[in-house]
Design a protein around this motif. Structure first.
Motif, short mmCIF file in Angstrom:
data_model
loop_
_atom_site.label_atom_id
_atom_site.label_comp_id
_atom_site.label_asym_id
_atom_site.label_seq_id
_atom_site.Cartn_x
_atom_site.Cartn_y
_atom_site.Cartn_z
N SER A 1 0.81 -1.22 0.00
CA SER A 1 0.00 0.00 0.00
C SER A 1 0.84 1.27 0.00
O SER A 1 0.44 2.28 -0.57
CB SER A 1 -0.94 0.02 1.21
N ARG B 1 -2.89 -4.83 -11.12
CA ARG B 1 -3.26 -4.00 -9.99
C ARG B 1 -4.05 -2.78 -10.45
O ARG B 1 -3.72 -2.14 -11.45
CB ARG B 1 -2.01 -3.54 -9.24
N LYS C 1 -5.58 -0.82 -7.60
CA LYS C 1 -5.59 0.02 -6.39
C LYS C 1 -4.41 0.99 -6.42
O LYS C 1 -3.31 0.64 -6.84
CB LYS C 1 -5.52 -0.88 -5.15
N SER C 2 -4.63 2.20 -5.97
CA SER C 2 -3.59 3.22 -6.00
C SER C 2 -2.45 2.88 -5.04
O SER C 2 -2.61 2.10 -4.09
CB SER C 2 -4.18 4.59 -5.64
N TYR D 1 -2.75 1.71 -12.67
CA TYR D 1 -3.13 2.20 -11.35
C TYR D 1 -2.47 3.57 -11.14
O TYR D 1 -1.52 3.94 -11.83
CB TYR D 1 -2.70 1.21 -10.26
#
Length: 225
Positions: free
Chosen positions: A54, A81, A83-84, A110
Motif C-alpha cells: 500500500s 493492480r 488500487k492506488s 493504477y
C-alpha cells in the motif's frame, strides 16, 4: 507487528541503504521502507503478496534505495493492480518514474501518488501512524502501531440477556458497570485481550537516544541505521 528484512545478501544493519517491510498482523496492507534491488523477490519468498503493498517510504535518493522501484511498479502493473499506491520520498520522484515508463514503453493501470517528506505526521491510519523528523540532512522515522481493542464476545453477551446497543461499545472498551442489586458487569470478561501498541523508531544518529527512551509510552523497538 511483522518486521522482515528485504535487502539481498546482507543480514545486519550496518548502513542506511537497506530495505525492509512492516506489516500489521491484523490487516493485509504491507508497507516497504526503501526499495532496493531484489526486495521484490525477497518479498515473495517470505510469503507476502506484492499486490497487498500500500505504501513505499524512501529515506533518501541513494541508488540502493530506489534501484528496485521501477521493477516493482512494473510487476504490480503486470499482475493487474488497480488500487492506488502511495510513495513517500524526500523530493518529487515523478519525473524519474515517467522516464522509466517512457524508456520501457509501458503505462501503469493504477495511480501512483508521490508525497514529499516533511517534518511531522505523514501517514495517519486508523491502526497506525508514521512520523518523520529532519535532522542533520537526514530523516528520522517513527512508526507507531495503535492499541487495538479485543474482539467482543457477542454470544456470551446474548446468553446473559444483554441487548445490542451502545452498551456493547462500552463493554468492548473494558468498562465495568455496577447494578443496583450489587451485580458487577465486567467488560474485560466479555472481550479478548487488547493488542498492545508498538513503536518502531528508525534513526541515523545517536542524538535522539535519550529523548527516545524518556518519552516512549509504547512497547518499543529501536533500529539504528
Amino acid at each position: 507487528m511483522i518486521f522482515r528484512y528485504l535487502s539481498t545478501g546482507i543480514y545486519s544493519f550496518k548502513k542506511s541503504n537497506h530495505s525492509f517491510l512492516i506489516k500489521q498482523a491484523f490487516c493485509k496492507d504491507v508497507l516497504i521502507f526503501n526499495c532496493s534491488e531484489g526486495c521484490q523477490i525477497n518479498l515473495l519468498n517470505q510469503g507476502f503478496k506484492i499486490n497487498n503493498l500500500s505504501k513505499i517510504i524512501v529515506a533518501d535518493l541513494h541508488i540502493n534505495n530506489i534501484s528496485g522501484l521501477l521493477g516493482l511498479l512494473s510487476s504490480l502493473n503486470l499482475i493487474g493492480r488497480t488500487k492506488s499506491l502511495h510513495i513517500y520520498i524526500p523530493c518529487d520522484l515523478k519525473y524519474y518514474v515517467d522516464l522509466g515508463k517512457k524508456y520501457s514503453h509501458t503505462n501503469f493501470n493504477y495511480v501512483v501518488y508521490f508525497h514529499v517528506l516533511k517534518t511531522g505526521l505523514i501517514i495517519n491510519s486508523s491502526s497506525y501512524r508514521f512520523y518523520t523528523f529532519f535532522y542533520k540532512r537526514s530523516y528520522v522515522f517513527v512508526f507507531m502501531q495503535l492499541e487495538k481493542y479485543g474482539t467482543f464476545f457477542f454470544n456470551i453477551a446474548r446468553k446473559n440477556y444483554l441487548n445490542a446497543g451502545p452498551l456493547y461499545g462500552k463493554l468492548k472498551e473494558g468498562h465495568s458497570f455496577l447494578f443496583s442489586d450489587g451485580f458487577v458487569l465486567d467488560g474485560t470478561k466479555l472481550t479478548q485481550k487488547n493488542l498492545v501498541g508498538q513503536q518502531l523508531s528508525i534513526f541515523k544518529s545517536f542524538f535522539y537516544y535519550r529523548h527516545y527512551f524518556e518519552n516512549s509510552l509504547f512497547f518499543s523497538f529501536l533500529l539504528i541505521l
